[in-house]
Design an enzyme around this catalytic site. Structure first.
Site, PDB file in Angstrom:
ATOM      1  CG  HIS A 161      -0.448  -0.027   2.531  1.00  0.00           C
ATOM      2  ND1 HIS A 161       0.427   0.935   2.984  1.00  0.00           N
ATOM      3  CD2 HIS A 161      -0.639  -0.871   3.575  1.00  0.00           C
ATOM      4  CE1 HIS A 161       0.735   0.692   4.247  1.00  0.00           C
ATOM      5  NE2 HIS A 161       0.119  -0.412   4.626  1.00  0.00           N
TER       6      HIS A 161
ATOM      7  CG  HIS B  40       4.111  -1.351   2.466  1.00  0.00           C
ATOM      8  ND1 HIS B  40       2.864  -1.793   2.108  1.00  0.00           N
ATOM      9  CD2 HIS B  40       4.323  -1.782   3.726  1.00  0.00           C
ATOM     10  CE1 HIS B  40       2.337  -2.493   3.110  1.00  0.00           C
ATOM     11  NE2 HIS B  40       3.198  -2.487   4.109  1.00  0.00           N
TER      12      HIS B  40
ATOM     13  CB  CYS C 174       2.462  -8.736  19.100  1.00  0.00           C
ATOM     14  SG  CYS C 174       1.483  -7.881  17.840  1.00  0.00           S
TER      15      CYS C 174
ATOM     16  CB  CYS D  43       5.142  -6.742  16.501  1.00  0.00           C
ATOM     17  SG  CYS D  43       4.172  -5.360  17.064  1.00  0.00           S
TER      18      CYS D  43
ATOM     19  CB  CYS E 118       0.255  -5.148  20.436  1.00  0.00           C
ATOM     20  SG  CYS E 118       1.275  -4.310  19.209  1.00  0.00           S
TER      21      CYS E 118
ATOM     22  CG  HIS F 274      -0.155  -4.833  15.229  1.00  0.00           C
ATOM     23  ND1 HIS F 274       1.176  -4.835  15.605  1.00  0.00           N
ATOM     24  CD2 HIS F 274      -0.164  -4.791  13.879  1.00  0.00           C
ATOM     25  CE1 HIS F 274       1.925  -4.821  14.525  1.00  0.00           C
ATOM     26  NE2 HIS F 274       1.152  -4.794  13.465  1.00  0.00           N
TER      27      HIS F 274
ATOM     28  CE  LYS G  19      -2.323   1.150  12.805  1.00  0.00           C
ATOM     29  NZ  LYS G  19      -2.511  -0.070  13.459  1.00  0.00           N
TER      30      LYS G  19
ATOM     31  CE  LYS H 268      -6.517  -7.485   3.300  1.00  0.00           C
ATOM     32  NZ  LYS H 268      -6.080  -8.858   3.415  1.00  0.00           N
TER      33      LYS H 268
END
Ligand code: MSP
Length: 508
Positions: free
Chosen positions: A19, A22, A129, A132, A146, A149, A305, A308
């Site tokens: 996405h 990245h 996690c 991570c 976490c 996440h 954020k 998905k």
């Protein structure tokens, strides 16, 4: 001999397609790689995919590929590689952690750390996690979840092999003190120093309850998954990609040439792995440390954020095919202070497009070339004295300091100054009253544009190429950088030709 510059991006998990987040890391690394190539460095720019991860297995299961994990990895890794190719990335290598060269490097590396006496067997009981891919100490959790996440980590109890990370506490602190540039930006450095001082503990480097991963070569159940095969922990494995790609364990000559890394570019989420675990691993294996680890910030999309479930994970290929490759690169690198967090919005992108690209760079190019055609029949007038040295100076300082946004600001300040110069000189009046002065003005504009095209080349490679073509400088890459920066590169009498609009205005 040319000086080398070895730059890396993180290697990406293939549990999903790339996405725009990245892509941001890639654009930044690509601009820096191009900048160093332009300066005459022997650049090695590395990216790739992180494949021995439980996350990838879970993703394969979701699409019904649990019986063909390798097929899934091949397919997804190819998708990432294709994406970067279609976005015009200039990486020199694309590594996959499932490749034989990487496995060789990992085995050699484990052997070195083992011989050093830094690996022991122990029991890990605690949190893990999956998002991570990390063992999380209780102190890292925020209200039981976490912090990255926002999910509850899994409680695991496994017999694992541990790496004596804590043994390197003093050595790391000493290194960071002596080389403050090692971790950047500064705020991140303080965070890491505090982590190393107060929280860093030995870490598991194998997993016995996962179905993936390179077998840990020192365990007797090497190939026996029923008896708890020990696989190398995915981060310990993944970090070694930076060594495998330059020939560690397979090509000594190449390794000598490129190691250590000059710049590991990472997102702030993974700075700890890169500036604590990784250098400790290297110290243990007796290898020189990377010169610099730089963490860029994270951005949200329209305040949210990237996720998905929210469906806002913008596809970079769709985005660039709509706006143009250079446009998205420019927007992201200019809008978000490099090293800071930011926000991505299509409205801001359109605003920047119209103001900076269509009206700014595009319009200036069209005006300058148009006037040269109109007043001088497309021929470059005689050389006139001029200066753009201050812009170069500031641009280089900012590029070398990794202030990519400020380097772009330098270029756009120069563009603004040239627009003003046209407005005060009024070439359309000079043609009637002072042709000599007009000739100087036009030469100054053309020559400034040539310099600007050089500065733009790492960021907007397509637009820079088009400007060079219009200025009759198709072979610009053959000019050495130091020569290119000198005022007066354009020869009197050379032909220039106005092209199509670089950035046609966006339809509302
Ligand atoms: N596989 C590990 C890295 C191993 S490196 C030895 C990993 N992969 S990842 O696929 O999750 O992608 C990591 C990188 O993507 C981040 O470090 C960051 O560079 C980039 N980004 C992902 N989302 C992002 C944003 N929303 N904003 C900016 N960068 C983002 O971690």
């Amino acid at each position: 001999m040319k000086q080398k510059f070895y730059i890396t991006t993180p290697i990406y998990y293939v549990n999903d397609k790339p996405h725009v987040g990245h892509t941001y890391t890639m654009f930044a690394a690509d601009a820096l790689a191009r900048y160093h190539r332009m300066r005459g460095f022997d650049v090695f720019f590395l990216t790739g995919t992180d494949e021995n991860s439980q996350k990838n297995i879970e993703a394969a299961k979701k699409v019904g590929k649990e019986n063909d994990i390798n097929g899934y990895l091949d397919e997804m890794s190819a998708l990432w590689a294709r994406t970067w190719d279609s976005l015009g990335m200039s990486h020199d290598d694309f590594i996959r952690t499932t490749e034989a060269r990487h496995k060789k490097a990992v085995n050699k590396f484990v052997d070195a750390v083992w011989k050093r006496g830094d690996i022991y067997k122990g029991l890990y009981e605690g949190w893990y996690c999956l998002g991570c891919e990390a063992f999380l100490p209780e102190s890292d959790l925020k209200e039981g979840v976490c912090p990255i996440h926002k999910t509850r980590p899994e409680k695991i109890k496994e017999e694992n092999y541990f790496f004596k990370l804590s043994r390197y506490r003093q050595a790391l602190l000493k290194h960071i003190k002596k080389h403050p540039e090692f971790i950047q930006p500064e705020g991140r450095r303080n965070e890491i120093v505090s982590y190393i001082k107060n929280f860093m503990e030995d870490v598991s480097i194998t997993r016995s309850s996962v179905k993936c991963g390179i077998p840990f070569p020192k365990d007797k159940n090497l190939h026996d998954s029923a008896r708890g095969r020990q696989a190398i922990y995915v981060w310990f494995d993944a970090l070694i990609n930076y060594l495998s790609a330059v020939g560690y364990g397979t090509n000594d000559k190449k390794f000598k040439k490129y190691w250590p890394t000059d710049l590991h570019l990472v997102g702030k989420d993974i700075i700890k792995f890169h500036s604590a675990l990784w250098p400790a691993m290297l110290l243990s294996a007796g290898l020189p440390l990377p010169k610099k680890v730089f963490a860029h910030g994270f951005f949200t999309i329209e305040g949210e954020k990237i996720s998905k479930s929210l469906g806002n994970a913008i596809d970079p290929v769709e985005l660039t095919s709509r706006y143009g490759m250079d446009v998205v690169r420019y927007y992201l690198l200019r809008e978000i202070g490099f090293g800071h967090d930011g926000d991505f919005s299509l409205e801001r992108l359109s605003e920047r497009y119209n103001a900076d690209l269509a009206n700014g760079l595009g319009n200036l190019t069209a005006r300058v070339l148009g006037m040269t055609e109109k007043y001088f029949g497309g021929k470059i007038p005689p050389k006139a004295t001029g200066r753009i040295a201050n812009t170069w100076l500031s641009y280089e300082v900012n590029m070398d300091d990794l202030r990519l946004d400020l380097a772009l600001t330098d270029i756009w300040d120069a563009i603004g100054a040239l627009d003003k110069f046209i407005d005060t000189e009024q070439p359309w009046i000079l043609i009637k009253i002072d042709k000599k002065r007009l000739s100087k003005v036009i030469y100054t504009l053309l020559e400034s544009l040539r310099n600007i095209a050089w500065m733009l080349a790492p960021f907007l490679p397509d637009a820079a190429d088009k400007i060079f073509a219009q200025l009759g400088q198709k072979n610009w890459r053959e000019t050495p950088y130091e020569t290119a920066k000198k005022w007066g590169g354009l020869k009197a009498g050379g032909k220039v030709k106005k092209g199509d609009a670089l950035f046609p205005r966006l339809e509302k």
